[in-house]
Design a protein around this motif. Structure first.
Motif, mmCIF file in Angstrom:
data_model
loop_
_atom_site.group_PDB
_atom_site.id
_atom_site.type_symbol
_atom_site.label_atom_id
_atom_site.label_comp_id
_atom_site.label_asym_id
_atom_site.label_seq_id
_atom_site.Cartn_x
_atom_site.Cartn_y
_atom_site.Cartn_z
ATOM 1 N N SER A 127 6.046 -4.999 10.067
ATOM 2 C CA SER A 127 6.292 -4.093 9.178
ATOM 3 C C SER A 127 6.891 -2.577 9.367
ATOM 4 O O SER A 127 7.615 -2.189 8.937
ATOM 5 C CB SER A 127 5.045 -3.724 8.086
ATOM 6 N N ILE B 179 3.865 -10.575 8.691
ATOM 7 C CA ILE B 179 4.436 -9.554 7.904
ATOM 8 C C ILE B 179 3.900 -8.009 8.334
ATOM 9 O O ILE B 179 4.467 -7.174 8.578
ATOM 10 C CB ILE B 179 4.516 -9.895 6.576
ATOM 11 N N TRP C 278 10.683 -2.042 8.290
ATOM 12 C CA TRP C 278 10.750 -0.818 7.305
ATOM 13 C C TRP C 278 10.529 0.526 7.832
ATOM 14 O O TRP C 278 9.666 0.613 8.919
ATOM 15 C CB TRP C 278 10.122 -1.139 5.986
ATOM 16 N N THR D 89 8.235 3.470 7.992
ATOM 17 C CA THR D 89 7.074 3.627 7.620
ATOM 18 C C THR D 89 6.322 4.832 8.028
ATOM 19 O O THR D 89 6.909 5.576 9.006
ATOM 20 C CB THR D 89 6.053 2.487 8.159
ATOM 21 N N THR E 289 0.987 -3.837 3.051
ATOM 22 C CA THR E 289 0.760 -5.239 3.258
ATOM 23 C C THR E 289 -0.673 -5.725 4.091
ATOM 24 O O THR E 289 -1.391 -6.657 3.785
ATOM 25 C CB THR E 289 1.673 -5.797 4.641
ATOM 26 N N ALA F 33 4.838 0.266 4.448
ATOM 27 C CA ALA F 33 4.817 -1.325 4.434
ATOM 28 C C ALA F 33 3.738 -1.838 5.103
ATOM 29 O O ALA F 33 2.975 -2.574 4.811
ATOM 30 C CB ALA F 33 6.091 -1.762 5.320
ATOM 31 N N ARG F 34 3.223 -0.814 6.237
ATOM 32 C CA ARG F 34 1.976 -1.424 6.935
ATOM 33 C C ARG F 34 0.791 -1.428 6.119
ATOM 34 O O ARG F 34 -0.139 -2.230 6.125
ATOM 35 C CB ARG F 34 1.985 -0.458 8.162
#
Lengths: 53, 230
Positions: free
Chosen positions: B165, B161, B169, B171, B120, B116-117
């Protein structure tokens, strides 16, 4: 990957990260400084063109 | 012309000063920061990666400010600052992704992971790139400035976001270690050096932003002058 006493040698990774970052920052700065020099030359040329003879 | 020369000398002088400060912070981080218990020496990339990431995020908030200013005040000066923010923000996002990838290889064993990180942050880079492509492809004018300002608002939405993140999520990227409930988990000495590097990077990015913005304004002034001269 190069071995460093059982661990990965961190030197190439550290060097690559810092060199790429500094290269991008310095490159952008130098491009802007050169651009400013060109703009000043253009400005001077325009002012000389406008001044009465 | 004398004022212009003085201004340019001052610009160069400030640039040199911030570059020296930044260079000192990087040298200090590489030479004097303590080793990390888990990662050893490779964690020192953090002192470049984290300040770059925060600078990229800050650029989007400054872009948000100037985008709102452009929309409500219809200012061409604000539009030039917006474009400068997007360029500097894009560059720092690219640096974040590149240094993060280099750090990830010896730490996680991979150059890239669709977590996610990272994803994004890549989206942020693409948003900045889209903004720049858009502003360069349209003819200069109020319509372009307003549409670009609308894009600037969208870019800022990605920042919270990205930040959240790692909490929303599962991650690969580590969770927050500075701004978190219960206080920072970072060693105090490492934290101090990180703050030093962050401030140095902020000053450096601020100078680049200012330089680019005044260049764009000078360019617009020259274009208007030459248009009137015809």
């Amino acid at each position: 990957m190069p071995d460093f006493g059982g661990r990965t040698d961190p030197t190439p990774f550290i060097a690559a990260a810092y060199c790429i970052g500094i290269f991008l920052i310095a490159g952008y700065g130098l491009i802007q400084l050169r651009f400013r020099k060109k703009l000043r030359a253009l400005e001077m040329a325009l002012n000389e063109g406008d001044s009465p003879r | 012309m004398i004022d212009a020369k003085k201004q340019d000398r001052l610009t160069f002088g400030i640039g040199l000063a911030v570059l020296l400060f930044a260079s000192f912070s990087w040298f200090y981080a590489l030479r004097f920061a303590p080793s990390d218990e888990a990662q050893g020496e490779v964690y020192r990339i953090m002192y470049f990666h984290v300040p770059s990431a925060i600078t990229a995020f800050l650029s989007s908030f400054i872009l948000l400010f100037f985008s709102l200013w452009t929309l409500f005040k219809r200012s061409s000066v604000a539009a030039s600052w917006s474009k400068a923010c997007a360029e500097v923000g894009f560059m720092y996002t690219a640096i974040t992704l590149i240094t993060g990838s280099i750090w990830g290889r010896p730490t996680w064993g991979v150059w890239w992971e669709w977590d996610a990180r990272l994803t994004t942050t890549l989206i942020l880079a693409l948003l900045y790139a889209g903004y720049l492509i858009f502003t360069n492809s349209m003819a200069p004018g109020p319509q372009r400035d307003r549409m670009a300002a609308a894009l600037g608002l969208i870019i800022a939405i990605d920042i919270p976001i990205i930040y959240k993140s790692v909490e929303w999520w599962r991650t690969l990227h580590q969770p927050p270690s500075l701004l978190r409930s219960g206080g920072s988990t970072m060693d105090p000495e490492m934290r101090s050096i990180l703050f030093l590097c962050m401030f140095a990077m902020f000053f450096l990015a601020g100078w680049l932003l200012w330089l680019r913005a005044i260049n764009l304004q000078l360019q617009a002034k020259i274009e208007e002058q030459s248009h009137q001269a015809r």
